[in-house]
Design an enzyme around this catalytic site. Structure first.
Site, PDB file in Angstrom:
ATOM      1  N   GLU A  50     -12.586  -4.300  -4.130  1.00  0.00           N
ATOM      2  CA  GLU A  50     -12.929  -2.892  -4.017  1.00  0.00           C
ATOM      3  C   GLU A  50     -12.230  -1.833  -4.839  1.00  0.00           C
ATOM      4  O   GLU A  50     -12.586  -0.608  -5.072  1.00  0.00           O
ATOM      5  CB  GLU A  50     -12.933  -2.491  -2.502  1.00  0.00           C
ATOM      6  CG  GLU A  50     -13.634  -3.495  -1.391  1.00  0.00           C
ATOM      7  CD  GLU A  50     -13.529  -4.668  -1.199  1.00  0.00           C
ATOM      8  OE1 GLU A  50     -12.045  -5.023  -1.389  1.00  0.00           O
ATOM      9  OE2 GLU A  50     -14.366  -5.509  -0.836  1.00  0.00           O
ATOM     10  N   ASN A  51     -11.016  -2.289  -5.289  1.00  0.00           N
ATOM     11  CA  ASN A  51     -10.291  -1.395  -6.115  1.00  0.00           C
ATOM     12  C   ASN A  51     -10.965  -0.918  -7.413  1.00  0.00           C
ATOM     13  O   ASN A  51     -10.758  -0.053  -8.076  1.00  0.00           O
ATOM     14  CB  ASN A  51      -8.892  -2.022  -6.188  1.00  0.00           C
ATOM     15  CG  ASN A  51      -7.766  -1.851  -5.210  1.00  0.00           C
ATOM     16  OD1 ASN A  51      -6.968  -2.786  -5.119  1.00  0.00           O
ATOM     17  ND2 ASN A  51      -8.148  -0.920  -4.305  1.00  0.00           N
ATOM     18  N   TRP A  52     -11.955  -1.794  -7.833  1.00  0.00           N
ATOM     19  CA  TRP A  52     -12.601  -1.263  -9.015  1.00  0.00           C
ATOM     20  C   TRP A  52     -13.337   0.015  -8.897  1.00  0.00           C
ATOM     21  O   TRP A  52     -13.778   0.607  -9.773  1.00  0.00           O
ATOM     22  CB  TRP A  52     -13.875  -2.462  -9.366  1.00  0.00           C
ATOM     23  CG  TRP A  52     -13.215  -3.588  -9.932  1.00  0.00           C
ATOM     24  CD1 TRP A  52     -13.134  -4.937  -9.287  1.00  0.00           C
ATOM     25  CD2 TRP A  52     -12.784  -3.786 -11.062  1.00  0.00           C
ATOM     26  NE1 TRP A  52     -12.554  -5.824  -9.989  1.00  0.00           N
ATOM     27  CE2 TRP A  52     -12.082  -5.339 -11.171  1.00  0.00           C
ATOM     28  CE3 TRP A  52     -12.319  -3.088 -12.205  1.00  0.00           C
ATOM     29  CZ2 TRP A  52     -11.567  -5.937 -12.143  1.00  0.00           C
ATOM     30  CZ3 TRP A  52     -12.018  -3.826 -13.432  1.00  0.00           C
ATOM     31  CH2 TRP A  52     -11.479  -5.224 -13.401  1.00  0.00           C
ATOM     32  N   TRP A  65       2.973   8.108  -2.395  1.00  0.00           N
ATOM     33  CA  TRP A  65       4.329   8.075  -2.802  1.00  0.00           C
ATOM     34  C   TRP A  65       4.369   9.091  -4.083  1.00  0.00           C
ATOM     35  O   TRP A  65       5.195  10.056  -4.159  1.00  0.00           O
ATOM     36  CB  TRP A  65       4.779   6.740  -3.258  1.00  0.00           C
ATOM     37  CG  TRP A  65       6.318   6.680  -3.641  1.00  0.00           C
ATOM     38  CD1 TRP A  65       7.439   6.485  -2.877  1.00  0.00           C
ATOM     39  CD2 TRP A  65       6.865   6.675  -4.913  1.00  0.00           C
ATOM     40  NE1 TRP A  65       8.427   6.500  -3.657  1.00  0.00           N
ATOM     41  CE2 TRP A  65       8.227   6.752  -4.723  1.00  0.00           C
ATOM     42  CE3 TRP A  65       6.427   7.168  -6.116  1.00  0.00           C
ATOM     43  CZ2 TRP A  65       9.074   6.964  -5.949  1.00  0.00           C
ATOM     44  CZ3 TRP A  65       6.926   7.156  -7.451  1.00  0.00           C
ATOM     45  CH2 TRP A  65       8.637   7.103  -7.328  1.00  0.00           C
ATOM     46  N   ASP A  82       0.820  -1.133   0.068  1.00  0.00           N
ATOM     47  CA  ASP A  82       0.112   0.008  -0.065  1.00  0.00           C
ATOM     48  C   ASP A  82       0.765   1.308   0.096  1.00  0.00           C
ATOM     49  O   ASP A  82       1.908   1.217   0.662  1.00  0.00           O
ATOM     50  CB  ASP A  82      -0.887   0.083   1.316  1.00  0.00           C
ATOM     51  CG  ASP A  82      -2.097   0.996   1.041  1.00  0.00           C
ATOM     52  OD1 ASP A  82      -2.297   1.369   0.004  1.00  0.00           O
ATOM     53  OD2 ASP A  82      -2.650   1.069   2.237  1.00  0.00           O
ATOM     54  N   GLY A  83       0.286   2.511  -0.537  1.00  0.00           N
ATOM     55  CA  GLY A  83       0.992   3.607  -0.512  1.00  0.00           C
ATOM     56  C   GLY A  83       1.396   4.254  -1.856  1.00  0.00           C
ATOM     57  O   GLY A  83       2.242   5.124  -1.827  1.00  0.00           O
ATOM     58  N   ARG A 105      -5.306  -1.721   9.184  1.00  0.00           N
ATOM     59  CA  ARG A 105      -6.269  -2.181   8.897  1.00  0.00           C
ATOM     60  C   ARG A 105      -6.087  -3.492   7.829  1.00  0.00           C
ATOM     61  O   ARG A 105      -5.029  -3.495   7.134  1.00  0.00           O
ATOM     62  CB  ARG A 105      -7.510  -1.535   8.407  1.00  0.00           C
ATOM     63  CG  ARG A 105      -7.078  -0.958   6.927  1.00  0.00           C
ATOM     64  CD  ARG A 105      -8.302   0.158   6.334  1.00  0.00           C
ATOM     65  NE  ARG A 105      -7.895   1.014   5.323  1.00  0.00           N
ATOM     66  CZ  ARG A 105      -7.616   2.210   5.659  1.00  0.00           C
ATOM     67  NH1 ARG A 105      -7.582   2.707   6.785  1.00  0.00           N
ATOM     68  NH2 ARG A 105      -6.935   3.135   4.685  1.00  0.00           N
TER      69      ARG A 105
END
Ligand code: IPE
Ligand code: IPE
Ligand code: MG
Length: 256
Positions: free
Chosen positions: A83-85, A41, A36-37, A207
């Site tokens: 959920e990234n959709w 970045w 993640d991130g 999380r």
């Protein structure tokens, strides 16, 4: 071929100091990573989010190599959640095309290093053109035994559990007592894999974001503020050092 650690870790470097603190006979068998991130970045550098994802793929290469050299048996990378959709269409399509390019360019690295690719997640839903590539690499690397690289794609922990329950309802008899924790595990996408011993999350979020909900029941969690594109072998080694300092009890009062 990635050889062992010799020549990979510079003598006297920070990595060298860390490696010396790791007992290679007590490594986690399965390390799972929530990468993640990437977006943050990129934002910090005034770049587009996709540049962050591109930089993140270099971290993937580095961690795959480090894991294989150290002797980790399973490395699972959370690359795209169900959920990234929800993200902007352009970002979503660029993520899938980055993955496709990675497979085209790097599949030979898996072959040359005896690494197997396994995809977990709902395969229908993955863009056809990417799925074709994924299935080709899965097939070609199926017999490789040094380490399994698991890519979680179009993955959701809850839907994995619901999919398993659907299979039970469809295929199994009506005897509820025949269902055990072991038999249920065998119906998940990860059926052939040991549960993760270590779960790493980058970018500081505390999380699990719907990742391996069933399988992480007793995983040791390690969260770092480092953003995924900055994540290097040094950080991976830090995670392993801390993992080995933990006392895993699995409900007992003595370490196990
Ligand atoms: C992780 O980085 C990559 C994916 C989820 C595909 P993010 O894109 O979530 O980066 P942040 O959380 O917005 O910084
Ligand atoms: C989790 O990261 C999914 C992946 C790393 C692929 P997200 O960035 O999507 O998670 P949330 O939205 O912060 O929980
Ligand atoms: Mg994120």
């Amino acid at each position: 071929m990635f050889e062992s650690l010799e020549g990979y870790i510079e003598p006297g470097s920070e990595e060298d100091v860390l490696v010396r603190r790791i007992d290679l006979t007590r490594l986690p068998r399965h390390v799972a990573v929530i990468m993640d991130g990437n977006g943050r970045w990129a934002k910090q550098r005034g770049l587009s989010r996709i540049e962050g994802h591109r930089a993140g793929s270099d971290s993937v290469r580095e961690i795959v190599e480090a894991s294989a050299r150290l002797g980790v048996k399973v490395l699972t990378l959370y690359a795209f959640s169900k959920e990234n959709w929800r993200r902007p269409r352009r970002e979503v399509s660029e993520l899938w095309s980055l993955l496709r390019n990675y497979l085209k360019k790097d599949a030979h690295v898996l072959m040359e290093n005896d690494l197997r690719l396994l995809v977990i997640g709902q395969k229908n839903g993955i863009p056809k053109i990417v799925l074709k590539e994924l299935e080709r690499v899965e097939r070609e690397t199926a017999v490789n035994g040094r380490m399994t690289v698991v890519l979680a794609l179009n993955y959701g922990g809850r839907s994995e559990i619901v999919d398993a329950v659907k299979r039970i309802l469809r295929e199994r008899g009506t005897d509820p007592d025949a269902l055990t924790e072991e038999s249920f595990s065998g119906l998940l996408y990860t059926a052939s894999l040991p549960d993760p011993d270590l779960l790493i999350r980058t970018s500081g979020e505390l999380r699990v974001s719907n990742f391996l909900l069933w399988q992480i029941a007793y995983a040791e969690m390690w969260v770092t503020p480092v953003l995924w594109p900055d994540f290097r072998k040094k950080h991976f080694l830090q995670a392993l050092v801390e993992y080995q300092q933990r006392e895993r009890r699995f409900g007992d009062i003595r370490p196990r």
